[in-house]
Write a protein that holds these residues in place. Structure first.
Motif, short mmCIF file in Angstrom:
data_model
loop_
_atom_site.label_atom_id
_atom_site.label_comp_id
_atom_site.label_asym_id
_atom_site.label_seq_id
_atom_site.Cartn_x
_atom_site.Cartn_y
_atom_site.Cartn_z
N PHE A 39 6.80 -3.22 13.14
CA PHE A 39 8.14 -2.69 12.66
C PHE A 39 7.92 -1.27 11.83
CE2 PHE A 39 9.58 -6.58 14.15
CZ PHE A 39 10.80 -6.47 14.81
N VAL A 40 7.16 -1.38 10.94
CA VAL A 40 6.62 -0.31 10.12
C VAL A 40 5.92 0.83 10.88
CG1 VAL A 40 5.37 0.44 8.02
CG2 VAL A 40 6.12 -1.81 8.12
N GLU A 41 5.32 0.36 11.86
CA GLU A 41 4.36 1.39 12.66
C GLU A 41 5.59 2.44 13.27
OE1 GLU A 41 -0.12 -0.36 13.86
OE2 GLU A 41 1.80 -1.02 15.07
N SER A 42 6.51 1.55 13.71
CA SER A 42 7.50 2.20 14.53
C SER A 42 8.28 3.43 13.81
CB SER A 42 8.55 1.19 14.90
OG SER A 42 9.49 0.91 13.99
N LEU A 43 8.27 3.52 12.74
CA LEU A 43 8.77 4.60 11.94
C LEU A 43 7.70 5.87 12.08
CD1 LEU A 43 9.81 3.06 8.47
CD2 LEU A 43 11.10 3.35 10.70
N GLY A 44 6.56 5.65 12.65
CA GLY A 44 5.65 6.93 12.82
C GLY A 44 5.15 7.43 11.61
N LEU A 45 4.89 6.54 10.40
CA LEU A 45 4.42 7.33 9.23
C LEU A 45 2.83 7.00 9.37
CD1 LEU A 45 6.99 5.19 6.90
CD2 LEU A 45 6.73 7.62 7.13
N PRO A 46 2.18 7.90 8.68
CA PRO A 46 0.85 7.78 8.40
C PRO A 46 0.07 6.51 7.56
CG PRO A 46 1.59 9.40 6.63
CD PRO A 46 2.71 9.01 7.45
N VAL A 47 0.64 5.42 8.29
CA VAL A 47 0.02 4.25 7.56
C VAL A 47 -0.96 3.44 8.82
CG1 VAL A 47 2.08 3.01 8.29
CG2 VAL A 47 0.71 1.93 6.59
N LYS A 48 -2.13 2.99 8.25
CA LYS A 48 -2.80 2.27 9.27
C LYS A 48 -2.80 0.81 8.61
CE LYS A 48 -5.57 6.30 10.39
NZ LYS A 48 -6.91 6.86 10.47
N PHE A 49 -2.88 -0.06 9.73
CA PHE A 49 -3.07 -1.68 9.35
C PHE A 49 -4.52 -2.11 10.10
CE2 PHE A 49 1.36 -0.87 9.54
CZ PHE A 49 1.81 -1.41 7.98
N SER A 50 -4.84 -3.30 9.65
CA SER A 50 -6.25 -3.73 9.91
C SER A 50 -6.30 -4.58 11.21
CB SER A 50 -6.51 -4.91 8.75
OG SER A 50 -5.66 -6.01 8.53
N GLY A 51 -5.02 -4.78 11.54
CA GLY A 51 -5.25 -5.83 12.91
C GLY A 51 -5.11 -7.16 12.38
N LYS A 52 -5.07 -8.34 12.97
CA LYS A 52 -5.10 -9.71 12.46
C LYS A 52 -6.38 -10.28 12.19
CE LYS A 52 -0.94 -10.32 15.17
NZ LYS A 52 -0.36 -11.15 16.48
N VAL A 53 -7.04 -9.80 10.99
CA VAL A 53 -8.48 -9.97 10.65
C VAL A 53 -8.79 -10.74 9.21
CG1 VAL A 53 -9.23 -8.10 12.13
CG2 VAL A 53 -8.84 -7.69 9.65
N GLY A 54 -7.86 -10.63 8.64
CA GLY A 54 -7.81 -11.38 7.15
C GLY A 54 -8.09 -12.94 7.27
N SER A 55 -8.89 -13.48 6.46
CA SER A 55 -9.51 -14.65 6.52
C SER A 55 -8.89 -15.50 5.46
CB SER A 55 -11.21 -14.90 6.45
OG SER A 55 -11.40 -14.28 5.24
N PRO A 56 -8.77 -16.76 5.43
CA PRO A 56 -8.26 -17.46 4.33
C PRO A 56 -9.03 -17.31 3.07
CG PRO A 56 -8.56 -18.95 6.29
CD PRO A 56 -9.41 -17.78 6.52
N GLN A 57 -8.46 -17.16 1.97
CA GLN A 57 -8.99 -16.57 0.71
C GLN A 57 -8.08 -16.69 -0.40
OE1 GLN A 57 -10.11 -12.26 0.87
NE2 GLN A 57 -9.53 -12.76 3.00
N ALA A 58 -8.53 -16.80 -1.72
CA ALA A 58 -7.67 -16.43 -2.76
C ALA A 58 -8.15 -15.12 -3.45
CB ALA A 58 -7.94 -17.51 -3.65
N ILE A 59 -7.05 -14.32 -3.53
CA ILE A 59 -7.03 -12.80 -4.19
C ILE A 59 -6.45 -12.77 -5.43
CG2 ILE A 59 -6.75 -10.30 -3.56
CD1 ILE A 59 -6.82 -10.85 -0.52
N ALA A 60 -7.44 -12.07 -6.34
CA ALA A 60 -6.93 -11.76 -7.62
C ALA A 60 -6.26 -10.38 -7.55
CB ALA A 60 -7.89 -11.67 -8.62
N ALA A 61 -4.89 -10.37 -7.04
CA ALA A 61 -4.28 -8.97 -7.00
C ALA A 61 -4.04 -8.10 -8.14
CB ALA A 61 -3.05 -9.38 -6.31
N THR A 62 -4.31 -7.12 -8.07
CA THR A 62 -3.78 -6.08 -9.20
C THR A 62 -2.53 -5.26 -9.02
OG1 THR A 62 -6.05 -5.53 -9.66
CG2 THR A 62 -4.70 -3.97 -10.45
N LEU A 63 -1.56 -5.68 -9.85
CA LEU A 63 -0.33 -5.14 -9.68
C LEU A 63 -0.40 -3.68 -9.95
CD1 LEU A 63 0.72 -7.93 -9.34
CD2 LEU A 63 2.61 -7.65 -10.91
N GLU A 64 0.37 -2.78 -9.38
CA GLU A 64 0.34 -1.32 -9.69
C GLU A 64 1.62 -0.68 -10.06
OE1 GLU A 64 -1.71 1.12 -7.12
OE2 GLU A 64 -3.81 0.17 -7.23
N ASP A 65 2.68 -1.50 -9.75
CA ASP A 65 4.13 -1.20 -9.91
C ASP A 65 4.59 -1.59 -11.25
OD1 ASP A 65 6.61 -0.19 -8.76
OD2 ASP A 65 7.05 -2.13 -9.46
#
Length: 255
Positions: free
Chosen positions: A132-158
């Motif tokens: 749905f995001v891709e349908s807007l034609g914005l310069p954004v690229k996605f990885s495809g369905k490749v993420g593996s199960p994992q715990a991520i220490a995210a960094t909040l930027e907002d």
């Protein structure tokens, strides 16, 4: 078909039903979750008018944002993702939640979504809803369905998200494989949080918001899953409030 209702939440003004200020429900939830009373700046904005959100939610699949909205005491309408009724359903709402699910996203659906955002709508798309995001034609690229199960220490930027969550590096559990993340986002996108994925993708944007036309779209790789922690529940609530704030013409803090 409507989502679950909370008849005590709406208030009537001028004969019309207007949702009560949603942050009251959010603040009650946060206080019960943390055991602490939190004081926010609730000074009303004077430059713009608060608009009540009209929320639509697509069917749940691998995600269930409807459950997050019900916890926050928001009403919503169910929106089917189909060529026949999608555009008509979007005409009745100004805020859309697109759950992570196995969609068939046709050209007609893409066009309806693009028009919805372009005309001032707001949306939150999770994981597999990246198309749905891709349908807007914005310069954004996605990885495809490749993420593996994992715990991520995210960094909040907002800054607003960090202030409300009160934790700048929350641990997020991705309990299933095959999830999607952005590898690059538009230069004017507001990245909400980042994380290192699979030891290969450093500081990948795991959630972001970007404007398009008169509206905006948010995307998050992280979403509802089994055995969600309390901190993750709070973060999911804050993510849900992003498009609602946009649809209401205000900020999350001042909802």
């Amino acid at each position: 078909m409507s989502g679950q209702k909370d008849n005590q939440n709406p208030t009537r003004q001028g004969g019309q039903t207007t949702p009560a200020p949603p942050n009251k429900a959010w603040m009650r939830y946060l206080e019960s979750a943390t055991g602490k009373q939190t004081v926010y700046d609730t000074t009303p904005k004077t430059d713009t008018a608060l608009r009540p959100p009209k929320i639509g939610v697509t069917p749940k699949g691998f995600d269930d944002m409807g459950s997050v909205l019900r916890r926050l005491k928001f009403d919503y309408e169910d929106v089917a993702v189909s060529d026949d009724g999608f555009a008509a359903a979007l005409a009745k709402v100004n805020c859309l939640f697109v759950n992570c699910a196995s969609f068939s996203v046709s050209t007609r659906i893409r066009s309806a979504f693009k028009t919805f955002i372009e005309d001032g709508g707001s949306a939150l798309c999770t994981d597999y809803a990246f198309e749905f995001v891709e349908s807007l034609g914005l310069p954004v690229k996605f990885s495809g369905k490749v993420g593996s199960p994992q715990a991520i220490a995210a960094t909040l930027e907002d800054r607003e998200l960090s202030r409300l969550l009160k934790d700048t590096k929350p641990t997020l559990n991705f309990d299933m494989g095959g999830w999607v993340f952005a590898t690059s986002v538009p230069h004017d996108a507001r990245v909400l949080f980042r994380g290192n994925v699979d030891g290969e993708h450093s500081n990948a944007p795991l959630a972001f918001t970007v404007k398009f036309g008169r509206g905006s779209v948010s995307y998050t790789s992280f979403h509802y899953h089994a055995q969600v922690t309390e901190l993750e529940n709070i973060l999911l609530s804050l993510l849900a409030l992003q498009p609602i704030a946009a649809a209401s013409n205000t900020t999350v803090t001042q909802l």
